[in-house]
Design an enzyme around this catalytic site. Sequence first.
Site, PDB file in Angstrom:
ATOM      1  NE  ARG A   1      -9.844   1.661 -22.348  1.00  0.00           N
ATOM      2  CZ  ARG A   1      -9.978   0.754 -23.310  1.00  0.00           C
ATOM      3  NH1 ARG A   1      -9.231   0.795 -24.381  1.00  0.00           N
ATOM      4  NH2 ARG A   1     -10.863  -0.211 -23.199  1.00  0.00           N
TER       5      ARG A   1
ATOM      6  CG  HIS B   1     -12.113  -4.015 -19.855  1.00  0.00           C
ATOM      7  ND1 HIS B   1     -12.923  -2.896 -19.824  1.00  0.00           N
ATOM      8  CD2 HIS B   1     -11.841  -4.233 -21.176  1.00  0.00           C
ATOM      9  CE1 HIS B   1     -13.113  -2.462 -21.065  1.00  0.00           C
ATOM     10  NE2 HIS B   1     -12.478  -3.255 -21.898  1.00  0.00           N
TER      11      HIS B   1
ATOM     12  CD  GLN C   1     -14.846  -6.621 -23.744  1.00  0.00           C
ATOM     13  OE1 GLN C   1     -14.484  -5.561 -24.224  1.00  0.00           O
ATOM     14  NE2 GLN C   1     -15.617  -7.475 -24.420  1.00  0.00           N
TER      15      GLN C   1
ATOM     16  CG  ASP D   1      -7.083  -9.642 -23.550  1.00  0.00           C
ATOM     17  OD1 ASP D   1      -7.011  -9.001 -24.619  1.00  0.00           O
ATOM     18  OD2 ASP D   1      -6.946  -9.096 -22.419  1.00  0.00           O
TER      19      ASP D   1
ATOM     20  CB  CYS E   1     -12.036  -8.267 -24.717  1.00  0.00           C
ATOM     21  SG  CYS E   1     -10.249  -8.435 -24.569  1.00  0.00           S
TER      22      CYS E   1
ATOM     23  NE  ARG F   1     -17.209  -2.661 -23.430  1.00  0.00           N
ATOM     24  CZ  ARG F   1     -16.037  -2.086 -23.628  1.00  0.00           C
ATOM     25  NH1 ARG F   1     -15.104  -2.696 -24.341  1.00  0.00           N
ATOM     26  NH2 ARG F   1     -15.757  -0.899 -23.089  1.00  0.00           N
TER      27      ARG F   1
HETATM   28  N1  NVA Z   1      -5.912  -6.832 -21.715  1.00  0.00           N
HETATM   29  C1  NVA Z   1      -6.161  -5.861 -22.771  1.00  0.00           C
HETATM   30  C2  NVA Z   1      -7.628  -5.630 -22.919  1.00  0.00           C
HETATM   31  C3  NVA Z   1      -7.991  -4.683 -24.035  1.00  0.00           C
HETATM   32  C4  NVA Z   1      -9.477  -4.452 -24.156  1.00  0.00           C
HETATM   33  C5  NVA Z   1      -5.425  -4.564 -22.462  1.00  0.00           C
HETATM   34  O1  NVA Z   1      -5.478  -4.123 -21.313  1.00  0.00           O
HETATM   35  O2  NVA Z   1      -4.781  -4.012 -23.356  1.00  0.00           O
HETATM   36  N1   CP Z   2     -12.413  -4.257 -25.841  1.00  0.00           N
HETATM   37  C1   CP Z   2     -12.083  -2.959 -25.706  1.00  0.00           C
HETATM   38  O1   CP Z   2     -12.166  -2.377 -24.622  1.00  0.00           O
HETATM   39  O2   CP Z   2     -11.683  -2.354 -26.860  1.00  0.00           O
HETATM   40  P1   CP Z   2     -10.947  -0.929 -26.985  1.00  0.00           P
HETATM   41  O3   CP Z   2      -9.621  -1.077 -26.318  1.00  0.00           O
HETATM   42  O4   CP Z   2     -10.837  -0.701 -28.468  1.00  0.00           O
HETATM   43  O5   CP Z   2     -11.806   0.090 -26.318  1.00  0.00           O
END
Ligand code: NVA
Ligand code: CP
Length: 306
Positions: A103, A130, A133, A222, A262, A290
């Site tokens: 990540r 992502h 997701q 989101d 998400c 997930r």
């Molecule tokens: N768009 C959000 C998704 C989190 C799962 C982020 O990147 O923070």
């Molecule tokens: N939806 C998602 O990826 O959640 P986290 O940021 O908590 O991993």
Amino acid sequence: MNKDFLAITDCSADELHDLIRLAMDLKKMKHRKEIGAPLKGKTLAMIFQKPSARTRVSFETGMYLLGGHALYLGPAEVGLGKRESAADVARVLSRFNDGIMARLFEHQLIVDLAKFATVPVVNGLTDFNHPCQVMGDLMTIEEHLGRSTDFQITYIGDGNNMVHSWLNAAARLPFTLHLAIPEGYDPDPGVMKRAVDAGISEIRVFRDPAEASKHADILYTDVWASMGQESEANKRKKDFEGYQVNDTIVQCAKPGVKVMHCLPAHRGDEITDSVMDGSHAIVFDEAENRMHMQNAILIRLMADKG
Ligand code: NVA
Ligand code: CP
């Protein structure tokens, strides 16, 4: 499948359907405690530059359930691209581990990891996309609508990493994707063009969330400020005014519409408590799925063949 899973477009439509089917089977098997140990003795290194609840817990728990083991490497340990180059990290982890999940902020870093790793690399979110997701979301849609194609999804909010993965999904599987996005926050034009040019799905951008929501089977939202954009949160709050998924928007969609997010949700901003806690929301099924979807991806990438 390809060696790595960095984007939904790494897979063919048949591979995506296979992953959805396998994830649904694994979910049933998990609830019957019949999952076996297809990844017995395998390890997954997990590199996190950003915070996470679902991604870490679902991958770590998933690896355990599949008979393997996952290792959490936080920002202080790896220092990807700073303490050590992505290429060297990839080479080293490939000597210890059977897979890498990352990540990251910069998407190019995961591309570099995949290039130099001899083991599969899975994208657990970058600034750009992502994919795990949206694959979990497609499984959730299949569970609730009985199909993972030929539905209308209306996404309301920022043209961010989630939208890029939805556009990539739309380039492989046929559905109608309505994007209700304020001016100045549109997704990457290249991703948009490739999805439209694929000619598989009907894709339209709206400025009016109510109009975009008409006939929606799924409403999706989101956060307005993603991880790394915290300093823009106040400005974005103003710019996204009117782009909230609330009871009025739910009324614009089909009567049985399902609402997805998400997570994590900023309740009171992009979604209200009444929608999050109401009968249309399927956000916690989405969170659970997930893990089942990622288990399917890990099996397809990491299980011994034959
Ligand atoms: N768009 C959000 C998704 C989190 C799962 C982020 O990147 O923070
Ligand atoms: N939806 C998602 O990826 O959640 P986290 O940021 O908590 O991993």
